[in-house]
Write a protein that holds these residues in place. Structure first.
Motif, PDB file in Angstrom:
ATOM      1  N   ALA A 341       0.852  -1.197   0.000  1.00 26.06           N
ATOM      2  CA  ALA A 341       0.000   0.000   0.000  1.00 26.06           C
ATOM      3  C   ALA A 341       0.885   1.244   0.000  1.00 26.06           C
ATOM      4  CB  ALA A 341      -0.921  -0.010   1.214  1.00 26.06           C
ATOM      5  N   ASP A 342       0.259   2.421  -0.170  1.00 18.68           N
ATOM      6  CA  ASP A 342       1.021   3.665  -0.128  1.00 18.68           C
ATOM      7  C   ASP A 342       1.742   3.807   1.202  1.00 18.68           C
ATOM      8  OD1 ASP A 342       0.129   4.284  -2.650  1.00 18.68           O
ATOM      9  OD2 ASP A 342      -1.533   5.535  -1.937  1.00 18.68           O
ATOM     10  N   ASP A 343       2.843   4.552   1.187  1.00 19.54           N
ATOM     11  CA  ASP A 343       3.644   4.706   2.403  1.00 19.54           C
ATOM     12  C   ASP A 343       2.844   5.302   3.555  1.00 19.54           C
ATOM     13  OD1 ASP A 343       5.685   3.694   0.948  1.00 19.54           O
ATOM     14  OD2 ASP A 343       7.055   5.393   1.192  1.00 19.54           O
ATOM     15  N   ASP A 344       1.924   6.224   3.234  1.00 16.78           N
ATOM     16  CA  ASP A 344       1.174   6.848   4.330  1.00 16.78           C
ATOM     17  C   ASP A 344       0.104   5.913   4.890  1.00 16.78           C
ATOM     18  OD1 ASP A 344      -0.543   6.886   2.213  1.00 16.78           O
ATOM     19  OD2 ASP A 344      -0.987   9.027   2.290  1.00 16.78           O
ATOM     20  N   VAL A 345      -0.046   4.747   4.263  1.00 13.50           N
ATOM     21  CA  VAL A 345      -0.956   3.727   4.787  1.00 13.50           C
ATOM     22  C   VAL A 345      -0.168   2.679   5.565  1.00 13.50           C
ATOM     23  CG1 VAL A 345      -2.607   1.905   4.193  1.00 13.50           C
ATOM     24  CG2 VAL A 345      -2.608   4.081   2.930  1.00 13.50           C
ATOM     25  N   ASP A 346       0.820   2.035   4.911  1.00 15.30           N
ATOM     26  CA  ASP A 346       1.593   0.969   5.558  1.00 15.30           C
ATOM     27  C   ASP A 346       2.597   1.509   6.565  1.00 15.30           C
ATOM     28  OD1 ASP A 346       0.496  -1.307   4.496  1.00 15.30           O
ATOM     29  OD2 ASP A 346       1.835  -1.382   2.764  1.00 15.30           O
TER      30      ASP A 346
END
Length: 586
Positions: A341-346
């Motif tokens: 997932a996007d970095d701001d998610v994972d």
């Protein structure tokens, strides 16, 4: 906490050991040729032991018994007692092995890693927990097809891959192989002998055309060009320093060129009886091949180029390159692997686990375990003779007017395509007129009254095959293992947006349009076949060596992935398309 961690680490290792123990440990079975021909061992690997000067057969069966004993004990003292080559003077009799301006008198060449199949491992299936079915027998219809294929591959080594569908000799080869009884069994099931095993039926193949001849059989093999893109293209590199069509693979701050050293075309080896015999008697002729200094390097253009590639490759090199290319084009991982997932998610990215370093290191990790497993099959079980030895048997049968010693190969020789053998004889005659450095010379020993013509299998390497039995194939087993881990990690359905082939001179890559899309799975399967069958192009392996060995490598890799999965805290799985088309979850 430290003690709890210590206990958990122990439990994980125990779980992995239990998983390994639960796997079926198969019964190993050879084809019985050693028992059928105990006097001559005519159907067995005897390279390196002393051979008779006139017949090329094993001089003393007791030497073979000592060889098998040393293999089974793995004791260094037993191996050092073995008779390697002959003790007569001169030890070697061919021009290529004799002292010259460029090369000294040949030395002897030892066997390779005879006891590797006896070692134990701490991860993945035990080296003896995987197996291969019996190899084709000396008098089998399957071997007729395989050696027919070997001869034709030798004759076609200098035909560019891009010319296969326009080349008349390739068409003749496809027709010749398709006429063999083994291929006819595939076309006419009612004609098959009732004694064929399930494993043999699975190896039935053909008929052949100029498009599908000399290719593998797994998914994607017949889509697009013969060569996998991973053997040709490069990466864009740091700061987009190059195009993928430039053929440079970025290794950190360095780059590796996909171009290969060019061997002199139409130069084959072991086409005289003397040079063939020297090689069987452990003559070390490595490094005596001739290269083209006018065109030192080019993209893999012909089968001879591919043979050179697999002559010198670092064993997992092709798959490491493929992994770097896939990472460079940002091919997605299997959708069920964490941290995509996007970095701001994972809030984290894959690296030491589930990232580039993880999958790159796995390519090397599975390779050594695959080699141990296949060494057990080679040495301790099958001990199958190499194609070059079959060429020697064909030669002596044809030249001795049916000497009873060669009766076991009568069916094989009589079933071979007469036109093909005439082509081989003419090809070898032309080879044996050459006296350039690196070739056997006309004054070489040959049995009394014989000409420079021969039915020997023309080899791409002066030393012929490696010093270990043919079945299974080390390159193919490693290919099966490395490709399996790549298919497990990457999204195997992902489509590549490029397709290149070398120009006729091999100096650059040109883009081509094809009707179907190339996928990660298809091009990895093709890479596996290119490297495995590349050894066949050199004359050192048979088709069944490739077919059965990649499955051994696949099994080793799956076992390693299953055991490693126990060590992660993340909840995930991978989907893997196997070589036989089955899709599994790890």
């Amino acid at each position: 906490m430290a003690e709890e961690r210590r206990q958990n680490a122990l439990e994980i290792r125990i779980q992995a050991a239990k998983l390994a123990k639960k796997r079926d440990h198969p019964t190993h079975k050879a084809n019985g040729d050693e028992d059928r021909y105990p006097e001559t061992l005519i159907g067995s690997f005897t390279k390196g032991l002393p051979h008779e000067k006139e017949t090329g057969l094993l001089s003393n069966p007791a030497d073979f018994a000592d060889f098998v004993r040393a293999i089974n004990t793995g004791a260094i003292k037993d191996m050092r007692r073995l008779k390697l080559g002959i003790d007569e003077d001169p030890r070697f009799i061919s021009g290529i092995a004799s002292k010259g301006d460029k090369h000294p008198f040949a030395d002897t060449r030892a066997w390779e890693s005879m006891a590797a199949g006896l070692t134990y491992d701490l991860e993945g299936p035990d080296a003896q927990a995987v197996t291969m079915p019996p190899a084709p027998k000396l008098d089998s219809d399957e071997l007729v097809t395989e050696i027919t294929e070997s001869y034709w591959m030798a004759l076609l080594r200098d035909v560019p891959f891009t010319e296969f569908e326009r080349d008349g000799n390739t068409a003749a080869a496809a027709a010749s192989i398709s006429r063999t009884r083994w291929v006819q069994y595939n076309e006419q099931p009612s004609q098959r002998p009732s004694t064929l095993t399930d494993e043999e039926i699975a190896r039935l193949r053909g008929p052949y055309t100029k498009k599908n001849v000399f290719r593998g059989v797994t998914n994607g093999e017949n889509v697009g060009p013969y060569l996998s893109q991973f053997l040709l293209v490069g990466t864009k590199g740091i700061g987009d320093a190059q195009q993928v069509s430039d053929g440079y693979v970025q290794y950190g701050g360095m780059r590796m060129d996909q171009r290969v050293r060019v061997a002199v075309p139409k130069r084959d080896y072991m086409t005289t009886w003397a040079s063939w015999l020297d090689v069987q008697n452990a003559g070390d002729l490595r490094g005596r091949e001739i290269y083209d200094d006018d065109t030192p390097f080019r993209f893999i253009t012909t089968p001879r180029d591919l043979a050179t590639w697999v002559h010198f490759d670092a064993l997992y090199q092709a798959y490491l390159n493929a992994c770097i290319i896939l990472l460079d084009i940002k091919a997605p991982f299997d959708p069920h692997i964490p941290f995509q997932a996007d970095d701001d998610v994972d809030k984290q990215q894959g690296f030491a686990t589930f990232g580039g370093p993880h999958i790159l290191s796995l390519c090397t990790e599975v390779a050594t375990r695959a080699l141990k497993a296949v060494r057990f099959q080679k040495y301790n079980l099958h001990r199958r003779l190499r194609p070059e030895a079959i060429g020697g048997l064909v030669e002596r049968f044809k030249k001795t007017n049916g000497d009873p010693k060669f009766a076991p190969v009568k069916k094989l020789v009589n079933d071979l395509d007469g036109d093909m053998l005439r082509r081989v004889e003419q090809h070898n005659c032309e080879q044996n007129k050459l006296s350039d450095d690196g070739h056997a010379r006309r004054e070489d020993y040959s049995p009394e009254g014989e000409s420079s013509q021969s039915y020997l299998l023309p080899m791409a390497f002066p030393e012929g095959s490696p010093m270990h039995p043919s079945y299974g194939a080390g390159h193919a087993t490693v290919a099966g293992a490395c490709v399996t881990v790549l298919k497990a990690f990457f999204d195997h359905e992902y489509e590549l947006d490029f397709c290149y082939v070398p120009t006729t001179d091999g100096k650059r890559l040109e883009k081509v349009n094809i009707n179907e899309k190339l996928t990660v799975e298809g091009e990895l399967n093709k890479l596996c076949a290119n490297i495995s069958i590349g050894r066949n192009w050199a004359g050192v392996h048979y088709y069944s060596d490739y077919f059965e060995s990649i499955k051994v490598g696949e099994e080793i890799a799956i076992g390693i992935l299953q055991e490693q999965k126990l060590t992660y805290g993340e909840d995930f799985f991978m989907t893997l398309p196997k070589f036989d088309g089955e899709k599994i979850r790890i």
